[in-house]
Design a protein around this motif. Sequence first.
Motif, PDB file in Angstrom:
ATOM      1  N   ASP A 114      -6.305  14.056  -3.490  1.00 41.46           N
ATOM      2  CA  ASP A 114      -5.891  15.785  -4.290  1.00 41.46           C
ATOM      3  C   ASP A 114      -4.617  15.750  -4.795  1.00 41.46           C
ATOM      4  OD1 ASP A 114      -7.814  16.924  -1.906  1.00 41.46           O
ATOM      5  OD2 ASP A 114      -6.407  16.682  -0.656  1.00 41.46           O
ATOM      6  N   ARG A 115      -4.122  14.815  -5.461  1.00 40.17           N
ATOM      7  CA  ARG A 115      -3.396  14.489  -6.694  1.00 40.17           C
ATOM      8  C   ARG A 115      -3.532  13.818  -7.359  1.00 40.17           C
ATOM      9  NH1 ARG A 115       1.336  12.278  -2.728  1.00 40.17           N
ATOM     10  NH2 ARG A 115       1.102  12.983  -0.588  1.00 40.17           N
ATOM     11  N   GLY A 116      -5.050  13.329  -8.180  1.00 43.06           N
ATOM     12  CA  GLY A 116      -5.722  13.181  -9.338  1.00 43.06           C
ATOM     13  C   GLY A 116      -6.531  11.906  -8.825  1.00 43.06           C
ATOM     14  N   TYR A 117      -5.577  10.479  -8.321  1.00 45.43           N
ATOM     15  CA  TYR A 117      -5.867   9.175  -7.672  1.00 45.43           C
ATOM     16  C   TYR A 117      -7.570   9.170  -7.217  1.00 45.43           C
ATOM     17  CZ  TYR A 117      -1.023   8.469  -7.458  1.00 45.43           C
ATOM     18  OH  TYR A 117       0.296   7.835  -7.636  1.00 45.43           O
ATOM     19  N   LYS A 118      -8.277   8.242  -7.757  1.00 47.74           N
ATOM     20  CA  LYS A 118      -9.549   8.468  -7.354  1.00 47.74           C
ATOM     21  C   LYS A 118      -9.644   6.972  -6.146  1.00 47.74           C
ATOM     22  CE  LYS A 118     -12.213  11.465 -10.946  1.00 47.74           C
ATOM     23  NZ  LYS A 118     -13.067  11.994 -12.012  1.00 47.74           N
ATOM     24  N   VAL A 143      -7.718   3.865  -5.169  1.00 47.86           N
ATOM     25  CA  VAL A 143      -5.940   3.589  -4.431  1.00 47.86           C
ATOM     26  C   VAL A 143      -5.826   2.271  -4.072  1.00 47.86           C
ATOM     27  CG1 VAL A 143      -4.626   4.139  -2.921  1.00 47.86           C
ATOM     28  CG2 VAL A 143      -6.129   6.272  -4.178  1.00 47.86           C
ATOM     29  N   GLY A 144      -4.945   1.798  -5.044  1.00 47.69           N
ATOM     30  CA  GLY A 144      -4.851   0.100  -4.796  1.00 47.69           C
ATOM     31  C   GLY A 144      -3.800  -0.059  -4.385  1.00 47.69           C
ATOM     32  N   ASP A 145      -2.391  -0.669  -4.434  1.00 50.25           N
ATOM     33  CA  ASP A 145      -1.387  -0.853  -4.044  1.00 50.25           C
ATOM     34  C   ASP A 145      -0.495  -0.002  -5.168  1.00 50.25           C
ATOM     35  OD1 ASP A 145      -1.584  -3.113  -2.851  1.00 50.25           O
ATOM     36  OD2 ASP A 145      -1.899  -4.791  -4.441  1.00 50.25           O
ATOM     37  N   TRP A 146       0.527   0.651  -4.421  1.00 51.88           N
ATOM     38  CA  TRP A 146       1.720   1.764  -5.011  1.00 51.88           C
ATOM     39  C   TRP A 146       2.373   1.016  -6.658  1.00 51.88           C
ATOM     40  CZ3 TRP A 146       5.852   0.462  -6.916  1.00 51.88           C
ATOM     41  CH2 TRP A 146       6.832  -0.943  -5.938  1.00 51.88           C
ATOM     42  N   HIS A 147       2.270  -0.467  -6.803  1.00 53.02           N
ATOM     43  CA  HIS A 147       3.237  -1.041  -8.370  1.00 53.02           C
ATOM     44  C   HIS A 147       2.204  -0.319  -8.947  1.00 53.02           C
ATOM     45  CE1 HIS A 147       1.006  -4.090  -7.126  1.00 53.02           C
ATOM     46  NE2 HIS A 147       1.921  -4.347  -5.930  1.00 53.02           N
ATOM     47  N   SER A 148       0.243  -0.752  -8.763  1.00 53.76           N
ATOM     48  CA  SER A 148      -0.649  -0.458  -9.938  1.00 53.76           C
ATOM     49  C   SER A 148      -1.977   0.182  -9.922  1.00 53.76           C
ATOM     50  CB  SER A 148      -1.491  -2.306 -10.068  1.00 53.76           C
ATOM     51  OG  SER A 148      -1.395  -2.375  -8.549  1.00 53.76           O
ATOM     52  N   THR A 149      -1.327   1.527  -9.372  1.00 54.66           N
ATOM     53  CA  THR A 149      -2.075   2.640  -9.225  1.00 54.66           C
ATOM     54  C   THR A 149      -1.411   4.091  -9.923  1.00 54.66           C
ATOM     55  OG1 THR A 149      -2.994   1.396  -7.267  1.00 54.66           O
ATOM     56  CG2 THR A 149      -3.510   3.858  -7.994  1.00 54.66           C
ATOM     57  N   GLU A 150      -2.176   5.072 -10.605  1.00 55.40           N
ATOM     58  CA  GLU A 150      -2.197   6.296 -11.086  1.00 55.40           C
ATOM     59  C   GLU A 150      -3.050   6.961 -11.268  1.00 55.40           C
ATOM     60  OE1 GLU A 150      -0.979   5.313 -15.338  1.00 55.40           O
ATOM     61  OE2 GLU A 150       0.319   3.389 -15.031  1.00 55.40           O
ATOM     62  N   PRO A 151      -2.493   7.997 -11.378  1.00 58.04           N
ATOM     63  CA  PRO A 151      -3.779   9.569 -11.344  1.00 58.04           C
ATOM     64  C   PRO A 151      -4.305   9.236 -12.117  1.00 58.04           C
ATOM     65  CG  PRO A 151      -2.408  10.370 -10.129  1.00 58.04           C
ATOM     66  CD  PRO A 151      -1.201   8.469 -11.731  1.00 58.04           C
ATOM     67  N   VAL A 152      -5.834   9.345 -12.331  1.00 59.01           N
ATOM     68  CA  VAL A 152      -7.357   9.425 -12.911  1.00 59.01           C
ATOM     69  C   VAL A 152      -6.766  10.518 -14.138  1.00 59.01           C
ATOM     70  CG1 VAL A 152     -10.142   9.045 -13.758  1.00 59.01           C
ATOM     71  CG2 VAL A 152      -8.577   7.683 -12.126  1.00 59.01           C
ATOM     72  N   LYS A 153      -7.102  10.352 -15.658  1.00 56.08           N
ATOM     73  CA  LYS A 153      -7.284  11.251 -16.632  1.00 56.08           C
ATOM     74  C   LYS A 153      -8.464  12.363 -16.206  1.00 56.08           C
ATOM     75  CE  LYS A 153      -3.353   9.522 -19.008  1.00 56.08           C
ATOM     76  NZ  LYS A 153      -2.114   9.700 -20.274  1.00 56.08           N
ATOM     77  N   GLU A 154      -8.564  13.293 -16.951  1.00 54.70           N
ATOM     78  CA  GLU A 154     -10.390  13.637 -17.286  1.00 54.70           C
ATOM     79  C   GLU A 154     -10.640  12.476 -18.136  1.00 54.70           C
ATOM     80  OE1 GLU A 154     -13.092  16.642 -16.948  1.00 54.70           O
ATOM     81  OE2 GLU A 154     -11.241  16.763 -15.468  1.00 54.70           O
ATOM     82  N   GLY A 155     -11.771  12.582 -17.676  1.00 51.33           N
ATOM     83  CA  GLY A 155     -13.363  11.934 -18.852  1.00 51.33           C
ATOM     84  C   GLY A 155     -12.655  10.350 -18.052  1.00 51.33           C
ATOM     85  N   GLU A 156     -12.158   9.788 -17.816  1.00 52.08           N
ATOM     86  CA  GLU A 156     -11.548   8.364 -17.468  1.00 52.08           C
ATOM     87  C   GLU A 156     -12.453   8.113 -16.570  1.00 52.08           C
ATOM     88  OE1 GLU A 156      -7.082   7.709 -18.562  1.00 52.08           O
ATOM     89  OE2 GLU A 156      -7.619   7.771 -17.398  1.00 52.08           O
ATOM     90  N   ASP A 157     -12.831   7.086 -16.602  1.00 53.07           N
ATOM     91  CA  ASP A 157     -13.510   6.072 -15.583  1.00 53.07           C
ATOM     92  C   ASP A 157     -12.624   6.018 -13.978  1.00 53.07           C
ATOM     93  OD1 ASP A 157     -16.081   4.983 -17.028  1.00 53.07           O
ATOM     94  OD2 ASP A 157     -14.962   2.741 -17.366  1.00 53.07           O
ATOM     95  N   GLU A 158     -13.900   6.513 -12.648  1.00 57.35           N
ATOM     96  CA  GLU A 158     -12.861   6.181 -11.260  1.00 57.35           C
ATOM     97  C   GLU A 158     -12.084   5.288 -11.350  1.00 57.35           C
ATOM     98  OE1 GLU A 158     -14.936   6.138  -7.327  1.00 57.35           O
ATOM     99  OE2 GLU A 158     -15.752   6.745  -8.837  1.00 57.35           O
ATOM    100  N   ARG A 159     -12.288   4.424 -12.112  1.00 56.25           N
ATOM    101  CA  ARG A 159     -10.998   3.449 -11.661  1.00 56.25           C
ATOM    102  C   ARG A 159      -9.702   3.145 -12.484  1.00 56.25           C
ATOM    103  NH1 ARG A 159     -11.799  -0.733  -7.566  1.00 56.25           N
ATOM    104  NH2 ARG A 159     -11.469  -1.997  -8.798  1.00 56.25           N
ATOM    105  N   HIS A 198       0.395  -1.254   0.217  1.00 58.23           N
ATOM    106  CA  HIS A 198       0.075  -0.216   0.094  1.00 58.23           C
ATOM    107  C   HIS A 198       0.723   1.146  -0.152  1.00 58.23           C
ATOM    108  CE1 HIS A 198      -3.977  -1.863   0.340  1.00 58.23           C
ATOM    109  NE2 HIS A 198      -3.573  -2.568   1.139  1.00 58.23           N
ATOM    110  N   PHE A 199       0.661   2.018  -0.795  1.00 55.98           N
ATOM    111  CA  PHE A 199       1.130   3.668  -0.492  1.00 55.98           C
ATOM    112  C   PHE A 199       0.994   4.440   0.420  1.00 55.98           C
ATOM    113  CE2 PHE A 199      -0.818   4.206  -4.953  1.00 55.98           C
ATOM    114  CZ  PHE A 199       0.210   5.104  -5.330  1.00 55.98           C
ATOM    115  N   GLN A 200       2.471   4.592   1.628  1.00 52.03           N
ATOM    116  CA  GLN A 200       2.413   5.481   2.933  1.00 52.03           C
ATOM    117  C   GLN A 200       1.492   6.368   3.405  1.00 52.03           C
ATOM    118  OE1 GLN A 200       4.577   4.204   5.091  1.00 52.03           O
ATOM    119  NE2 GLN A 200       3.203   5.380   6.618  1.00 52.03           N
ATOM    120  N   GLU A 201       0.866   6.882   2.001  1.00 53.10           N
ATOM    121  CA  GLU A 201      -0.460   7.977   2.799  1.00 53.10           C
ATOM    122  C   GLU A 201      -1.767   6.286   2.900  1.00 53.10           C
ATOM    123  OE1 GLU A 201       2.060  10.212  -0.862  1.00 53.10           O
ATOM    124  OE2 GLU A 201       1.657   7.826  -0.098  1.00 53.10           O
ATOM    125  N   THR A 202      -1.870   5.286   2.568  1.00 53.19           N
ATOM    126  CA  THR A 202      -2.496   4.458   3.477  1.00 53.19           C
ATOM    127  C   THR A 202      -2.100   4.435   4.388  1.00 53.19           C
ATOM    128  OG1 THR A 202      -3.329   4.133   0.559  1.00 53.19           O
ATOM    129  CG2 THR A 202      -4.391   3.134   2.154  1.00 53.19           C
TER     130      THR A 202
END
Length: 306
Positions: A228-232, A234-250, A102-106
């Motif tokens: 607040d950094r674009g993630y909607k 959040v899972g493991d750090w190695h397989s999670t990225e911020p979401v771009k405008e217009g993309e599905d939440e996951r 998990h991310f340290q933030e999680t």
Amino acid sequence: MGAHRESSSSNLESGYASGASSASSLPQIVLTKEHLKFLNSTLNNLEPMDILRWCKIAFPNLYQTTAFGVSGLVTLDMLSKLQTETPSAPSIDAIFLDTLYHFQETLDLVEKTKVRYPNVNLHVYKPEGCSTAAEFEAKHGKELWKTNPDLYDWVAKVEPAQRAYSDLSVAAVLTGRRRSQGAKRESLEIIEVDEAGLIKINPLASWSFKQVEDYIRENNVPYNELLDRGYKSVGDWHSTEPVKEGEDERAGRWKGQAKTECGIHNKRSKYAQFLYEAEQKRQQEELAAALKKVELKEGNAEEIAA
């Protein structure tokens, strides 16, 4: 809801007795297909708080499974309010699967929620036999999520979840899944029963991301700083990225891979097949090693005889 003995009727949905193996005094929960259809059509008209209020009295051995995503945090806050509303009612414990990635933030958020909701009993489950990522990699190799994603899902998430359900005699779980998250969740029902008989309740199924976000802001609910950094999602750090405008939440989960779920909400039969194939492979490798050993032994014997 009714609790009755299973009959020979062919339309019975699989039931699961809460604590069946350790608390036989609890009733068996059996939902017929028609009953499940009626409950879902009724619950679809209720707000999440009312759904949760009903669940607390309808299901024995009810737990919340959460990765401390936004939906899970809303559910956690609502359950805390319900506990204050009716302190004599049983509290709902939470289950957190710590994959060790998990991310340290999680992880920081987990500690914040413990302080904010001290009345919530949190059960943490990790991959079997591992307490740290280093131990996990020593046992399974580095970057298992790349080399064998199915095995990673099994050892990091599915097996710990099933172990938690068994240890705690879980009959029903509250999840944070919502239709607005897209992918396979668009047709999500409020109540589902999986093929193992586990009842899954999705109290926020009808809510949008904005409704969830608004609730968090308005009720001052602790949330993951990654939001607040674009993630909607959040899972493991190695397989999670911020979401771009217009993309599905996951859309930021497993980007570029042909998967939308980590395995916990996939059919268990898929993982039964995976385990069967893994066991077959292990047996074949053991047989090959044994044959090689015999060949070497026979070769040495021939050399000595010569």
